[in-house]
Design a protein around this motif. Structure first.
Motif, mmCIF file in Angstrom:
data_model
loop_
_atom_site.group_PDB
_atom_site.id
_atom_site.type_symbol
_atom_site.label_atom_id
_atom_site.label_comp_id
_atom_site.label_asym_id
_atom_site.label_seq_id
_atom_site.Cartn_x
_atom_site.Cartn_y
_atom_site.Cartn_z
ATOM 1 N N ASP A 1 -3.417 -4.173 0.855
ATOM 2 C CA ASP A 1 -3.850 -3.910 2.232
ATOM 3 C C ASP A 1 -5.125 -4.656 2.621
ATOM 4 O O ASP A 1 -5.418 -4.767 3.813
ATOM 5 C CB ASP A 1 -4.054 -2.406 2.457
ATOM 6 C CG ASP A 1 -2.889 -1.812 3.236
ATOM 7 O OD1 ASP A 1 -1.799 -2.422 3.209
ATOM 8 O OD2 ASP A 1 -3.064 -0.750 3.872
ATOM 9 N N ASP B 1 0.723 6.759 3.847
ATOM 10 C CA ASP B 1 0.672 5.461 4.534
ATOM 11 C C ASP B 1 1.514 5.381 5.807
ATOM 12 O O ASP B 1 1.944 4.300 6.196
ATOM 13 C CB ASP B 1 1.047 4.312 3.566
ATOM 14 C CG ASP B 1 0.434 2.983 4.004
ATOM 15 O OD1 ASP B 1 -0.709 2.992 4.487
ATOM 16 O OD2 ASP B 1 1.093 1.946 3.870
ATOM 17 N N ASP C 1 0.831 -1.206 0.000
ATOM 18 C CA ASP C 1 0.000 0.000 0.000
ATOM 19 C C ASP C 1 0.868 1.259 0.000
ATOM 20 O O ASP C 1 0.571 2.232 -0.708
ATOM 21 C CB ASP C 1 -0.936 -0.014 1.211
ATOM 22 C CG ASP C 1 -1.896 1.162 1.232
ATOM 23 O OD1 ASP C 1 -2.297 1.619 0.139
ATOM 24 O OD2 ASP C 1 -2.254 1.604 2.338
ATOM 25 N N THR D 1 -4.316 3.435 2.059
ATOM 26 C CA THR D 1 -3.942 4.787 1.661
ATOM 27 C C THR D 1 -4.225 4.977 0.175
ATOM 28 O O THR D 1 -4.614 6.058 -0.256
ATOM 29 C CB THR D 1 -2.466 5.048 2.001
ATOM 30 O OG1 THR D 1 -2.337 4.962 3.426
ATOM 31 C CG2 THR D 1 -2.003 6.405 1.526
ATOM 32 N N HIS E 1 -4.209 6.044 6.755
ATOM 33 C CA HIS E 1 -5.355 5.392 7.411
ATOM 34 C C HIS E 1 -4.975 4.681 8.711
ATOM 35 O O HIS E 1 -5.663 3.748 9.114
ATOM 36 C CB HIS E 1 -6.047 4.434 6.428
ATOM 37 C CG HIS E 1 -5.194 3.258 6.018
ATOM 38 N ND1 HIS E 1 -5.707 1.988 5.903
ATOM 39 C CD2 HIS E 1 -3.888 3.157 5.704
ATOM 40 C CE1 HIS E 1 -4.735 1.158 5.537
ATOM 41 N NE2 HIS E 1 -3.636 1.844 5.404
ATOM 42 N N HIS E 2 -3.872 5.083 9.335
ATOM 43 C CA HIS E 2 -3.509 4.519 10.644
ATOM 44 C C HIS E 2 -4.124 5.350 11.766
ATOM 45 O O HIS E 2 -4.317 6.551 11.605
ATOM 46 C CB HIS E 2 -1.985 4.489 10.813
ATOM 47 C CG HIS E 2 -1.301 3.541 9.882
ATOM 48 N ND1 HIS E 2 -0.913 3.911 8.614
ATOM 49 C CD2 HIS E 2 -0.982 2.242 10.012
ATOM 50 C CE1 HIS E 2 -0.357 2.866 8.012
ATOM 51 N NE2 HIS E 2 -0.388 1.845 8.839
HETATM 52 MN MN MN Z 1 -1.800 0.994 4.388
#
Ligand code: MN
Ligand code: 5GP
Length: 314
Positions: free
Chosen positions: A148, A70, A6, A116, A96-97
């Motif tokens: 992902d 990412d 990703d 991401t 997206h964490h």
């Molecule tokens: Mn990712």
């Protein structure tokens, strides 16, 4: 550090779209990445910071904007962090964490989004630049989504993930080629190493719905290890009925690096943050420890009883 499908896919995808739109754009990654990420559809080749600091610094210095993709913590930047402290270029964070630790001028951060790469598509759609997604950019973004979500098997509950995958296929992404590249691109030695892990190095704790696998430097040498060879090993124990938490321990450059995966509600990122200096997503996270392998494994075994209730609920 250690960019995955990703990270590379979203970066190469955005890079390709920006170039098509007439910008000059480059991709920089902190350290080397696995060979199987070499084809993600784009002609561009990421610059590896550790191997090319001077050139990367020059590009960073000339840039009008920096996209951070990412990751959301400067700790994940490795050596690049030092140089970045000297520049004041605007940063666009797309990630997206959970729990962003970076103060970016523009922040697109959403933990519900599969990848991401999907967020990059959202971003490009939002700024009205969809026409610049060609086949290469479409391939790279779809590769990020597929990597992902494990080919849409996890983190893929939003309708929009499928809409976007469909749009990318319309724009020339080749799903089967991406699958071949990501999942059927391994050496014979890697397959044998996987076999060895599953038959000799997996410990199952049925009472805690947990399993772990570990590999030492000596074993990695025996199997002619290359970076990326053990990618995905941590997922295998989750296909045992009743196992909902899996850990994979590997000796790397004098530390033990650990990958965690879970099914259901068990927050591996909290576990990792609390006990193994790490973080990530609820169902997929990582960490590391300076403890020797045997002690790291002993610590992991000793922690399980206190999570018995939570693990039992899965
Ligand atoms: Mn990712
Ligand atoms: P992997 O197990 O594939 O290396 O990593 C899984 C996820 O955990 C990735 O999303 C990655 O960003 C995160 N992760 C892996 N290692 C670490 C770490 O040492 N620290 C933090 N904060 N996140 C990690």
């Amino acid at each position: 550090m250690n960019p995955d499908g990703d990270a590379i896919g979203s970066s190469l995808g955005l890079n390709d779209i920006l170039i098509n739109a007439g910008f000059e754009s480059h991709v920089i990654v902190p350290n080397d990445y696995p060979i199987y990420l070499n084809w993600l559809g784009s002609e561009a080749i990421p610059l590896i910071y550790e191997q090319n600091c001077a050139k990367c610094n020059e590009l960073i210095n000339q840039a009008d904007a920096l996209f951070f993709l990412d990751f959301n913590d400067v700790k994940r930047l490795g050596k690049i962090e030092e140089y970045l402290r000297t520049v004041s270029t605007p940063v666009v964070l797309i990630d997206h964490h959970p729990d962003p630790q970076i103060n970016a001028e523009y922040q697109f951060s959403d933990t519900d989004v599969s990848s991401t790469a999907e967020l990059v598509y959202d971003f490009i759609e939002g700024v009205g630049m969809l026409e610049h997604i060609g086949p290469a950019g479409a391939n790279a973004l779809l590769a990020g989504i597929i990597a992902d979500t494990g080919s849409f098997s996890h983190n893929a509950f939003r309708q929009s993930t499928y809409r976007i995958a469909g749009e990318l296929i319309n724009r020339g992404a080749e799903k089967e080629r991406i699958n071949e590249s990501l999942f059927n691109n391994f050496s014979e030695k890697r397959m044998r190493l996987l076999g060895y892990c599953l038959s000799e190095k997996m410990e199952v704790f049925p009472q805690f719905s947990t399993a772990m696998i570990w590999l030492t430097t000596k074993e990695l040498k025996q199997y002619d290890f290359h970076p990326g060879d053990t990618e995905g090993f941590v997922n295998y124990p989750l296909s045992i009925k009743g196992v909902a938490f899996s850990a994979f321990f590997i000796e790397k450059n004098g530390v033990v690096k650990i990958s965690f995966r879970s099914k259901g509600n068990f927050p591996t990122n909290e576990f990792s943050g609390k006990h193994f200096n790490g973080g990530g997503h609820r169902n997929a996270s990582g960490g590391e420890t300076k403890l020797p392998m045997e002690e790291a494994l002993a610590l992991f075994r000793s922690l399980l009883p206190q999570y018995k209730t939570q693990l039992g609920e899965i």
